[in-house]
Design a protein around this motif. Structure first.
Motif, mmCIF file in Angstrom:
data_model
loop_
_atom_site.group_PDB
_atom_site.id
_atom_site.type_symbol
_atom_site.label_atom_id
_atom_site.label_comp_id
_atom_site.label_asym_id
_atom_site.label_seq_id
_atom_site.Cartn_x
_atom_site.Cartn_y
_atom_site.Cartn_z
ATOM 1 N N MET A 1 -26.695 19.741 16.665
ATOM 2 C CA MET A 1 -27.669 18.360 16.959
ATOM 3 C C MET A 1 -27.945 18.277 18.446
ATOM 4 O O MET A 1 -27.937 17.342 19.133
ATOM 5 C CB MET A 1 -26.731 17.130 16.461
ATOM 6 N N SER A 2 -28.822 19.312 18.561
ATOM 7 C CA SER A 2 -29.453 19.310 20.105
ATOM 8 C C SER A 2 -30.665 18.114 20.192
ATOM 9 O O SER A 2 -31.014 17.804 19.128
ATOM 10 C CB SER A 2 -30.311 20.768 20.177
ATOM 11 N N ARG A 3 -30.919 18.019 21.461
ATOM 12 C CA ARG A 3 -32.041 17.035 21.473
ATOM 13 C C ARG A 3 -33.260 17.397 20.750
ATOM 14 O O ARG A 3 -33.944 16.506 20.155
ATOM 15 C CB ARG A 3 -32.483 16.768 23.117
ATOM 16 N N GLN A 4 -33.599 18.381 20.889
ATOM 17 C CA GLN A 4 -34.859 19.100 20.162
ATOM 18 C C GLN A 4 -34.801 18.600 18.646
ATOM 19 O O GLN A 4 -35.902 18.237 17.825
ATOM 20 C CB GLN A 4 -35.105 20.478 20.312
ATOM 21 N N VAL A 5 -33.639 19.062 18.098
ATOM 22 C CA VAL A 5 -33.534 18.686 16.778
ATOM 23 C C VAL A 5 -33.492 17.333 16.390
ATOM 24 O O VAL A 5 -34.113 16.828 15.363
ATOM 25 C CB VAL A 5 -31.963 19.238 16.029
ATOM 26 N N CYS A 6 -32.801 16.486 17.229
ATOM 27 C CA CYS A 6 -32.955 14.974 16.885
ATOM 28 C C CYS A 6 -34.361 14.547 16.918
ATOM 29 O O CYS A 6 -34.755 13.559 16.314
ATOM 30 C CB CYS A 6 -31.875 14.246 17.896
ATOM 31 N N VAL A 7 -35.174 14.999 17.910
ATOM 32 C CA VAL A 7 -36.564 14.413 18.172
ATOM 33 C C VAL A 7 -37.138 14.891 16.724
ATOM 34 O O VAL A 7 -38.080 13.983 16.224
ATOM 35 C CB VAL A 7 -37.262 15.208 19.324
ATOM 36 N N LYS A 8 -36.986 15.883 16.218
ATOM 37 C CA LYS A 8 -37.637 16.461 15.061
ATOM 38 C C LYS A 8 -37.255 15.615 13.985
ATOM 39 O O LYS A 8 -38.197 15.434 13.004
ATOM 40 C CB LYS A 8 -37.542 18.138 14.709
ATOM 41 N N LEU A 9 -36.078 15.476 13.977
ATOM 42 C CA LEU A 9 -35.382 14.526 12.746
ATOM 43 C C LEU A 9 -36.215 13.286 12.725
ATOM 44 O O LEU A 9 -36.786 12.537 11.545
ATOM 45 C CB LEU A 9 -34.074 14.503 12.732
ATOM 46 N N VAL A 10 -36.066 12.552 13.974
ATOM 47 C CA VAL A 10 -36.891 11.211 14.099
ATOM 48 C C VAL A 10 -38.450 11.282 13.565
ATOM 49 O O VAL A 10 -38.770 10.244 12.973
ATOM 50 C CB VAL A 10 -36.607 10.609 15.418
ATOM 51 N N SER A 11 -38.998 12.400 14.088
ATOM 52 C CA SER A 11 -40.515 12.678 13.940
ATOM 53 C C SER A 11 -40.546 12.617 12.270
ATOM 54 O O SER A 11 -41.725 12.151 11.994
ATOM 55 C CB SER A 11 -41.004 13.743 14.794
#
Length: 309
Positions: free
Chosen positions: A134-144
């Motif tokens: 759950m890296s920051r990049q993954v979290c941003v992609k999930l929210v997007s």
């Protein structure tokens, strides 16, 4: 298209209630709306500014509160106005815009709740790999992804609702433009649109529900395998707040969009509409705040910073 084509709708809402009842409802809903806006606004502020709340859970929570602010602002202010004025007319364009925003925020929230369940699963069942998965990049992609599906889904559902001409009764038996009720007013055969929205609801509601059930089933299995009772209690407490939100939102949405229209009626539609338009957005911050020590600590720090200004 002819001269009898509907160009505006009338939101019946609570106009059949007595003036004293409407005054009471106005005070109640204004209080609930103010509380929901204040609490969600506070959560947005502290999750985006407090460096101690930099985990994915609080990143998702901030976006959930933002979605709740969008969702509740789309419907409740209009309802409050209609409780004090006699003119309940809304234009065709206004009704379509409101419905699109409701669909957009609602679909995005359903998907985001599923991602939040997955986040809890990874945190509890794979704690050593949590930061990597759950890296920051993954979290941003999930929210997007949640926002993208909300925006696209809103266009589809809005089109299916308003694709046919409207030349019948223009009274909407609710306090906002809800799709199944509006479709029933169409001149043409509403079955295709209703079936499309039902199929979409199955995908949007049941698919995230499957992910949520799988995530929490694995969490439960992991909890039961632990010897420490204190660890079990802490994990149950963390997940209980999320499950409460999920139950409130999904049950009310399923009744509104997955039940046959023959089972609907003004007395049944309004309570469930109120549940997912105002009660759920109000409960989200309360549940997360009072069941989470880190959130309560962050709120106290925010209040102290405000008092020092």
């Amino acid at each position: 298209m002819n001269s009898s084509t509907v160009t505006e709708f009338i939101l019946v809402g609570f106009e059949q209630s007595s003036s004293s009842t409407r005054a009471l409802l106005f005070a109640l809903f204004l209080a609930l709306y103010s509380l929901a806006m204040a609490m969600n606004g506070l959560i947005i502020f502290i999750t985006w500014t407090d460096p101690r709340l930099n985990s994915p859970m609080y990143f998702f929570l901030g976006h959930l509160s933002f979605l709740d602010v969008c969702f509740i602002t789309t419907t409740i202010p209009q309802m409050l106005i209609h409780l004090v004025v006699k003119n309940h007319i809304v234009s065709f364009a206004s009704c379509s815009t409101q419905m699109y925003l409701v669909f957009c925020a609602g679909v995005a929230e359903c998907i985001l709740l599923a991602f939040m369940a997955y986040d809890r699963y990874v945190a509890i069942c794979h704690p050593l790999s949590y930061a990597q998965i759950m890296s920051r990049q993954v979290c941003v992609k999930l929210v997007s992804t949640a926002w993208f599906f909300g925006l696209i889904n809103g266009i589809l559902l809005d089109y299916m609702t308003f694709r046919g001409p409207f030349c019948r009764d223009n009274h909407i038996e609710n306090f906002f433009c809800e799709a199944p009720i509006v479709i029933a007013l169409s001149c043409g055969d509403p079955q295709f649109s209703l079936k499309t929205i039902f199929a979409d609801a199955v995908v949007v509601l049941l698919s995230p529900m499957v992910l949520i059930v799988i995530s929490y089933a694995r969490i439960l299995a992991s909890i039961l395998g632990r010897a420490s009772s204190s660890g079990r209690g802490k994990t149950f407490s963390t997940c209980a707040s999320h499950l409460t939100v999920v139950i409130l939102l999904y049950t009310s949405a399923m009744f509104s969009y997955m039940n046959p229209r023959s089972t609907h009626g003004p007395d049944k539609d309004k309570p469930f509409s109120l549940l997912y338009t105002i009660i759920t957005p109000m409960c989200n911050p309360i549940i997360y705040s009072f069941r989470n020590k880190e959130m309560k600590g962050a709120m106290m720090r925010a209040l102290r910073r405000t008092s020092l200004l």
